[in-house]
Design a protein around this motif. Structure first.
Motif, PDB file in Angstrom:
ATOM      1  N   PHE A  10       0.552  -5.974  -2.872  1.00 35.03           N
ATOM      2  CA  PHE A  10       1.425  -5.997  -1.698  1.00 35.03           C
ATOM      3  C   PHE A  10       0.632  -6.315  -0.440  1.00 35.03           C
ATOM      4  O   PHE A  10       1.080  -7.068   0.423  1.00 35.03           O
ATOM      5  N   LEU A  65      -0.172 -10.064  -0.440  1.00 39.08           N
ATOM      6  CA  LEU A  65       1.009 -10.887  -0.226  1.00 39.08           C
ATOM      7  C   LEU A  65       1.519 -10.802   1.213  1.00 39.08           C
ATOM      8  O   LEU A  65       1.986 -11.785   1.774  1.00 39.08           O
ATOM      9  N   LEU A 120       5.166 -12.094   1.411  1.00 42.17           N
ATOM     10  CA  LEU A 120       6.035 -10.921   1.315  1.00 42.17           C
ATOM     11  C   LEU A 120       6.184 -10.341   2.714  1.00 42.17           C
ATOM     12  O   LEU A 120       5.192 -10.105   3.399  1.00 42.17           O
ATOM     13  N   SER A 152      11.819  -7.305   2.371  1.00 44.63           N
ATOM     14  CA  SER A 152      11.989  -8.130   1.173  1.00 44.63           C
ATOM     15  C   SER A 152      12.405  -7.278  -0.022  1.00 44.63           C
ATOM     16  O   SER A 152      11.944  -6.152  -0.190  1.00 44.63           O
ATOM     17  N   LEU A 180      12.093  -6.606  -3.870  1.00 50.47           N
ATOM     18  CA  LEU A 180      11.094  -6.869  -4.903  1.00 50.47           C
ATOM     19  C   LEU A 180      11.773  -7.293  -6.201  1.00 50.47           C
ATOM     20  O   LEU A 180      12.963  -7.032  -6.399  1.00 50.47           O
TER      21      LEU A 180
END
Length: 258
Positions: free
Chosen positions: A22, A25, A31, A35, A37
Protein backbone atom coordinates in the motif's frame (compact mmCIF):
# COMPACT_ATOMS: atom_id res chain seq x y z
CA UNK A 1 6.58 -2.26 -14.68
CA UNK A 2 6.30 -3.59 -11.11
CA UNK A 3 3.42 -5.92 -10.24
CA UNK A 4 0.44 -4.32 -8.52
CA UNK A 5 1.06 -6.48 -5.44
CA UNK A 6 4.32 -7.55 -3.88
CA UNK A 7 5.23 -11.20 -4.59
CA UNK A 8 4.84 -13.54 -1.66
CA UNK A 9 7.84 -14.49 0.45
CA UNK A 10 7.73 -17.79 2.27
CA UNK A 11 8.06 -16.50 5.83
CA UNK A 12 6.98 -12.89 5.41
CA UNK A 13 4.12 -11.69 7.56
CA UNK A 14 1.17 -10.83 5.33
CA UNK A 15 0.48 -7.67 7.36
CA UNK A 16 3.99 -6.39 6.60
CA UNK A 17 3.55 -7.13 2.90
CA UNK A 18 0.17 -5.41 2.77
CA UNK A 19 1.57 -2.30 4.46
CA UNK A 20 4.63 -2.24 2.20
CA UNK A 21 2.52 -2.69 -0.92
CA UNK A 22 0.00 0.00 0.00
CA UNK A 23 2.85 2.38 0.84
CA UNK A 24 4.51 1.80 -2.54
CA UNK A 25 1.27 2.10 -4.49
CA UNK A 26 0.33 5.35 -2.74
CA UNK A 27 3.77 6.85 -3.42
CA UNK A 28 3.47 5.86 -7.10
CA UNK A 29 -0.03 7.31 -7.35
CA UNK A 30 -1.50 3.92 -8.29
CA UNK A 31 -3.64 3.86 -5.14
CA UNK A 32 -5.38 6.88 -3.68
CA UNK A 33 -7.36 7.51 -0.50
CA UNK A 34 -10.93 6.30 -0.90
CA UNK A 35 -9.98 3.61 -3.42
CA UNK A 36 -11.84 0.32 -3.25
CA UNK A 37 -9.45 -2.62 -2.90
CA UNK A 38 -9.77 -5.83 -4.91
CA UNK A 39 -12.01 -8.59 -3.58
CA UNK A 40 -10.75 -10.74 -0.72
CA UNK A 41 -10.30 -13.77 -2.98
CA UNK A 42 -8.15 -11.79 -5.44
CA UNK A 43 -6.03 -10.31 -2.63
CA UNK A 44 -5.45 -13.77 -1.14
CA UNK A 45 -4.38 -15.13 -4.54
CA UNK A 46 -2.02 -12.21 -5.19
CA UNK A 47 -0.35 -12.56 -1.80
CA UNK A 48 -0.46 -16.38 -1.96
CA UNK A 49 -1.96 -16.70 1.50
CA UNK A 50 -5.08 -18.29 2.89
CA UNK A 51 -8.18 -16.15 3.18
CA UNK A 52 -8.21 -16.62 6.95
CA UNK A 53 -4.64 -15.21 7.18
CA UNK A 54 -5.65 -12.35 4.90
CA UNK A 55 -8.69 -11.53 7.06
CA UNK A 56 -6.49 -11.33 10.17
CA UNK A 57 -4.07 -8.96 8.40
CA UNK A 58 -6.90 -6.77 7.11
CA UNK A 59 -8.31 -6.54 10.63
CA UNK A 60 -4.93 -5.26 11.86
CA UNK A 61 -4.84 -2.67 9.07
CA UNK A 62 -8.37 -1.59 9.99
CA UNK A 63 -7.32 -1.12 13.62
CA UNK A 64 -4.33 0.94 12.44
CA UNK A 65 -6.69 3.19 10.49
CA UNK A 66 -5.33 2.22 7.06
CA UNK A 67 -8.51 0.65 5.67
CA UNK A 68 -12.24 0.44 6.33
CA UNK A 69 -14.20 -2.75 5.76
CA UNK A 70 -17.82 -2.14 4.83
CA UNK A 71 -20.15 -5.10 5.12
CA UNK A 72 -21.61 -5.96 1.74
CA UNK A 73 -19.61 -3.25 -0.04
CA UNK A 74 -15.93 -4.15 0.20
CA UNK A 75 -12.69 -2.77 1.62
CA UNK A 76 -11.57 0.84 1.10
CA UNK A 77 -8.35 2.75 1.70
CA UNK A 78 -8.97 5.39 4.40
CA UNK A 79 -8.22 9.10 3.85
CA UNK A 80 -5.79 8.85 6.79
CA UNK A 81 -3.86 5.95 5.20
CA UNK A 82 -1.10 8.04 3.53
CA UNK A 83 -0.20 9.82 6.80
CA UNK A 84 -0.32 6.59 8.82
CA UNK A 85 1.89 4.81 6.30
CA UNK A 86 4.45 7.62 6.45
CA UNK A 87 5.41 6.32 9.89
CA UNK A 88 8.21 3.73 10.17
CA UNK A 89 6.95 0.28 9.27
CA UNK A 90 8.63 -1.21 12.33
CA UNK A 91 6.52 0.96 14.61
CA UNK A 92 3.29 0.16 12.79
CA UNK A 93 3.94 -3.55 13.18
CA UNK A 94 4.36 -3.09 16.94
CA UNK A 95 0.63 -2.28 17.04
CA UNK A 96 -0.18 -5.74 15.71
CA UNK A 97 -2.06 -7.52 18.51
CA UNK A 98 -1.98 -4.65 21.00
CA UNK A 99 -5.35 -4.16 22.68
CA UNK A 100 -7.31 -0.92 22.76
CA UNK A 101 -7.02 -1.05 26.56
CA UNK A 102 -3.22 -0.97 26.33
CA UNK A 103 -3.29 1.88 23.82
CA UNK A 104 -5.65 3.88 26.04
CA UNK A 105 -3.44 3.21 29.05
CA UNK A 106 -0.45 4.55 27.11
CA UNK A 107 -2.41 7.73 26.40
CA UNK A 108 -3.27 8.18 30.09
CA UNK A 109 0.39 7.71 31.06
CA UNK A 110 1.96 10.04 28.48
CA UNK A 111 -0.50 12.59 27.09
CA UNK A 112 -0.93 14.63 30.31
CA UNK A 113 2.81 15.29 30.26
CA UNK A 114 2.66 16.30 26.59
CA UNK A 115 -0.09 18.79 27.47
CA UNK A 116 2.08 20.17 30.27
CA UNK A 117 4.98 20.66 27.87
CA UNK A 118 2.65 22.25 25.32
CA UNK A 119 1.67 24.80 27.99
CA UNK A 120 5.28 25.99 28.18
CA UNK A 121 6.08 25.75 24.46
CA UNK A 122 2.90 26.52 22.45
CA UNK A 123 3.16 29.29 19.87
CA UNK A 124 0.35 31.56 18.68
CA UNK A 125 0.03 29.31 15.63
CA UNK A 126 -0.38 26.27 17.89
CA UNK A 127 -3.10 28.02 19.89
CA UNK A 128 -4.86 29.06 16.67
CA UNK A 129 -4.84 25.43 15.50
CA UNK A 130 -6.38 24.27 18.78
CA UNK A 131 -9.15 26.88 18.47
CA UNK A 132 -9.79 25.92 14.85
CA UNK A 133 -10.20 22.22 15.66
CA UNK A 134 -12.57 22.93 18.56
CA UNK A 135 -14.69 25.11 16.28
CA UNK A 136 -14.67 22.38 13.59
CA UNK A 137 -15.79 19.79 16.15
CA UNK A 138 -18.70 22.00 17.15
CA UNK A 139 -19.94 22.36 13.56
CA UNK A 140 -19.30 18.77 12.45
CA UNK A 141 -22.23 17.12 10.67
CA UNK A 142 -21.27 13.52 11.41
CA UNK A 143 -19.69 11.53 14.22
CA UNK A 144 -16.83 10.64 11.87
CA UNK A 145 -16.09 14.33 11.26
CA UNK A 146 -16.28 15.06 14.98
CA UNK A 147 -13.81 12.31 15.87
CA UNK A 148 -11.53 13.48 13.03
CA UNK A 149 -11.28 16.99 14.47
CA UNK A 150 -10.98 15.53 17.97
CA UNK A 151 -7.87 13.69 16.76
CA UNK A 152 -6.49 16.84 15.15
CA UNK A 153 -6.96 18.75 18.42
CA UNK A 154 -4.81 16.22 20.24
CA UNK A 155 -2.26 16.10 17.42
CA UNK A 156 -1.91 19.88 17.68
CA UNK A 157 -1.01 19.43 21.36
CA UNK A 158 1.61 16.83 20.41
CA UNK A 159 3.08 19.27 17.92
CA UNK A 160 3.07 22.07 20.49
CA UNK A 161 4.87 19.84 23.01
CA UNK A 162 7.91 19.90 20.73
CA UNK A 163 8.68 16.17 21.06
CA UNK A 164 8.82 14.57 17.61
CA UNK A 165 9.06 11.01 18.95
CA UNK A 166 5.86 11.31 20.95
CA UNK A 167 4.17 13.14 18.08
CA UNK A 168 4.91 10.24 15.74
CA UNK A 169 3.95 7.53 18.24
CA UNK A 170 0.72 9.01 19.45
CA UNK A 171 -0.50 10.10 16.03
CA UNK A 172 -0.44 6.43 15.02
CA UNK A 173 -1.95 5.31 18.33
CA UNK A 174 -4.83 7.75 17.85
CA UNK A 175 -5.49 6.44 14.35
CA UNK A 176 -5.63 2.94 15.84
CA UNK A 177 -8.28 4.11 18.32
CA UNK A 178 -10.23 6.18 15.80
CA UNK A 179 -13.11 3.73 15.39
CA UNK A 180 -13.54 3.60 19.17
CA UNK A 181 -13.40 7.39 19.45
CA UNK A 182 -16.14 7.62 16.85
CA UNK A 183 -18.20 5.13 18.85
CA UNK A 184 -17.80 6.99 22.15
CA UNK A 185 -18.63 10.32 20.50
CA UNK A 186 -22.15 8.95 20.04
CA UNK A 187 -22.58 8.45 23.79
CA UNK A 188 -22.26 12.11 24.81
CA UNK A 189 -23.26 15.46 23.28
CA UNK A 190 -20.49 17.39 21.53
CA UNK A 191 -20.64 20.00 24.32
CA UNK A 192 -19.36 17.38 26.76
CA UNK A 193 -16.09 16.81 24.87
CA UNK A 194 -15.73 20.46 23.90
CA UNK A 195 -15.96 21.48 27.55
CA UNK A 196 -13.05 19.17 28.39
CA UNK A 197 -11.07 20.44 25.40
CA UNK A 198 -11.74 24.04 26.36
CA UNK A 199 -10.28 23.49 29.84
CA UNK A 200 -7.14 21.95 28.31
CA UNK A 201 -6.83 24.80 25.83
CA UNK A 202 -7.27 27.45 28.52
CA UNK A 203 -4.53 25.90 30.66
CA UNK A 204 -2.16 25.75 27.66
CA UNK A 205 -2.96 29.33 26.65
CA UNK A 206 -2.24 30.52 30.21
CA UNK A 207 1.04 28.60 30.23
CA UNK A 208 -0.08 26.64 33.30
CA UNK A 209 1.68 23.28 32.94
CA UNK A 210 0.23 21.76 36.12
CA UNK A 211 -3.34 22.61 35.16
CA UNK A 212 -2.80 21.41 31.57
CA UNK A 213 -1.52 18.09 32.92
CA UNK A 214 -4.48 17.78 35.27
CA UNK A 215 -7.07 18.74 32.63
CA UNK A 216 -5.69 16.26 30.08
CA UNK A 217 -5.73 13.47 32.67
CA UNK A 218 -9.34 14.39 33.48
CA UNK A 219 -10.27 14.22 29.79
CA UNK A 220 -8.58 10.86 29.17
CA UNK A 221 -10.07 9.23 32.27
CA UNK A 222 -13.48 10.41 31.09
CA UNK A 223 -12.78 8.92 27.63
CA UNK A 224 -11.67 5.67 29.25
CA UNK A 225 -14.93 5.47 31.17
CA UNK A 226 -16.85 6.05 27.95
CA UNK A 227 -14.93 3.22 26.27
CA UNK A 228 -15.85 0.88 29.13
CA UNK A 229 -19.47 1.96 28.77
CA UNK A 230 -19.38 1.40 25.00
CA UNK A 231 -17.96 -2.10 25.47
CA UNK A 232 -20.63 -2.91 28.05
CA UNK A 233 -23.38 -1.71 25.71
CA UNK A 234 -21.94 -3.72 22.83
CA UNK A 235 -21.82 -6.87 24.98
CA UNK A 236 -25.37 -6.25 26.17
CA UNK A 237 -26.56 -5.71 22.60
CA UNK A 238 -24.89 -8.92 21.38
CA UNK A 239 -26.38 -10.86 24.29
CA UNK A 240 -29.87 -9.49 23.60
CA UNK A 241 -29.52 -10.34 19.91
CA UNK A 242 -28.58 -13.90 20.81
CA UNK A 243 -31.50 -14.18 23.23
CA UNK A 244 -33.86 -12.93 20.52
CA UNK A 245 -32.45 -15.43 18.03
CA UNK A 246 -32.95 -18.31 20.47
CA UNK A 247 -36.45 -17.13 21.36
CA UNK A 248 -37.40 -17.04 17.67
CA UNK A 249 -36.42 -20.68 17.15
CA UNK A 250 -39.20 -23.24 17.53
CA UNK A 251 -38.88 -25.32 20.66
CA UNK A 252 -37.84 -28.93 20.12
CA UNK A 253 -39.84 -31.34 22.22
CA UNK A 254 -37.95 -34.51 22.89
CA UNK A 255 -40.15 -37.57 23.24
CA UNK A 256 -39.53 -39.73 26.23
CA UNK A 257 -38.46 -43.23 25.51
CA UNK A 258 -41.13 -45.73 26.34
Amino acid sequence: MQPFFEPAAAKDDVTVRLLSTFNRLISEGALIAGSRLPAERELAENFQVSRSSLRQALKVLEIMGVISQRVGDGTYLNPAAPSVLEEPLEFLILLNGISSHELMEARIIVEPELAARAATRATEDDLATLRREMAAMETSDTYAQRSHHDLLFHQAIFQASGNRVCTMMFTVIHQSLRHLMELTSQLVPVEHTLGLHQRIYTAIRRGDADDARRRMAEHLLDANNLLARAHDEQRSSRLQTRINELAAKPAVVRKKKS
